[in-house]
Design an enzyme around this catalytic site. Structure first.
Site, PDB file in Angstrom:
ATOM      1  CG  ASN A   1      -0.217   0.180   2.528  1.00  0.00           C
ATOM      2  OD1 ASN A   1       0.987  -0.075   2.621  1.00  0.00           O
ATOM      3  ND2 ASN A   1      -0.937   0.592   3.550  1.00  0.00           N
ATOM      4  CE  LYS A   2       4.209   1.897   4.287  1.00  0.00           C
ATOM      5  NZ  LYS A   2       3.538   0.673   4.741  1.00  0.00           N
ATOM      6  CB  THR A   3       4.553   6.403  -2.217  1.00  0.00           C
ATOM      7  OG1 THR A   3       5.852   6.102  -1.684  1.00  0.00           O
ATOM      8  CG2 THR A   3       3.759   7.202  -1.196  1.00  0.00           C
TER       9      THR A   3
END
Length: 381
Positions: A182-184
């Site tokens: 779910n990170k950038t």
């Protein structure tokens, strides 16, 4: 259709790079990982060393071990974080000193850091919450005054800047990024350690793979006999695979596009939600970058419904949300070990009871965001 809280954006370039890694026969740590590390070093700049690992948790553990944290030491961090930030301290037999947050930025309160320093304190672990940089100058001043090390938990902070410098290029001892789903940017699971210290980098590379003093890639691909190695420390199994690194190579190339999209979506939320009974997230100072990993709302006291009711309201309309975070002082392990109470962390606890994170991810369409906005307006007006 259901709108998830988060969703990675993976394209044909990532798929083909992964397929190439599979076809090559080298699927564990090898040439793709070396390429990813080199590209990440170049991205951060300032001649940093990079070490790819299988999670940011692993990276934080390696960082603390490398700076010498051990039995009887204390490490200061925020209560308003995921448990990984604190648990790595306990891996090494050291103790965590949790402190409260700034009520505006929701980052660690530097003055709270100063109040809990003891002769046992050895390091500070600031967390750049949601993608907004901490007040690093003040933290550096405190560290200098008391002779403390700094390990930045930058799991949310790519490509965040502080005073126009990328997080990872500051003068901290070590910075650790996350590439969780779910990170950038993502490698599925994974993380990257960044440091300007050759000594620390050398130690973390050895400890990343069982304390072995030679790179397995070099040994197994050598055309000359290279079977001999030595175990020089009781290391860990924290290496990142080439399959994961293959994704990272292209995710990193797409990071500027990802940032632009996240900034666009964040602006649309600001424009659409300002008249609702909400505390909207703090923005980065002029000239700096907020990565917008998370978009965290806090309900005002005059809101027509509470946090849990709003989460259910959105779920009923097929909109996913999350809460970042249940503060550590509320979890049984941390609460009971250190005799913590909510009253000790008034800002974090107040924020927690009013907060929810709403969907913000690069694959999110304008139409999906409009649905989220409409639902929030329906609930809160």
């Amino acid at each position: 259709m259901f709108i998830p809280f988060a969703l990675p954006e993976l394209g044909e370039e990532e798929i083909e790079e992964v397929a190439e890694a599979l076809r090559s026969g080298w699927v564990t740590t090898g040439p793709k990982t070396k390429q990813f590390e080199t590209s990440f070093s170049e991205y951060i700049g300032d001649g940093v060393q990079t070490i790819a690992v299988n999670s940011a948790t692993a990276g934080l553990h390696l960082a603390l071990e490398a700076i010498g944290i051990g039995e009887g030491d204390e490490v200061i961090t925020t209560t308003h974080t995921f448990t990984a930030t604190a648990e790595v301290v306990r891996y090494l037999g050291a103790d965590v000193k949790l402190v409260d947050i700034d009520p505006v930025t929701m980052n660690i309160d530097p003055e709270a850091i100063r109040k809990v320093i003891t002769p046992k304190t050895k390091a500070i672990m600031p967390v750049h919450y949601a993608g907004l940089s901490c007040d690093m100058d003040t933290i550096f001043d405190i560290a200098d005054e008391f002779g403390l090390k700094i390990v930045e938990d930058a799991a949310h902070a790519l490509p965040t800047t502080y005073k126009e410098k990328l997080i990872g290029s500051l003068r901290s001892d070590v910075t650790v990024f996350s590439f969780y789903a779910n990170k950038t940017m993502t490698t599925g699971e994974g993380g990257m350690i960044v440091t300007k210290s050759q000594l620390l980098a050398d130690r973390m590379r050895v400890m990343r793979l069982h304390g072995i003093n030679r790179d397995a890639f070099d040994r197994f691909r050598s055309e000359k006999p290279a079977w001999y190695y030595e175990v020089v420390a009781p290391g860990f199994k924290y290496n990142l695979t080439d399959i994961a690194s293959a994704m990272g190579i292209h995710q990193l190339k797409r990071l500027p596009k990802f940032l632009k999209r996240r900034q666009y979506l964040a602006k649309r939320y600001f424009d659409a939600l300002t008249d609702l009974p909400l505390i909207l997230p703090a923005k980065a100072p002029e000239g700096d970058i907020h990565s917008w990993h998370l978009y965290v709302l806090r309900l005002k006291e005059n809101a027509p419904m509470g946090r849990d009711e709003l989460i259910q309201f959105l779920a009923d309309r097929k909109i996913g949300t999350s809460v970042h975070y249940v503060p550590l002082h509320r979890h049984p392990y941390w609460r009971d070990r250190y005799n913590l109470t909510a009253e000790m962390f008034p800002q974090s606890d107040k924020a927690y009871q009013a907060m929810l994170s709403i969907p913000l991810y690069t694959a999110m369409s304008d139409e999906q965001q409009d649905r989220v906005i409409s639902a929030l307006r329906e609930a809160l007006l």
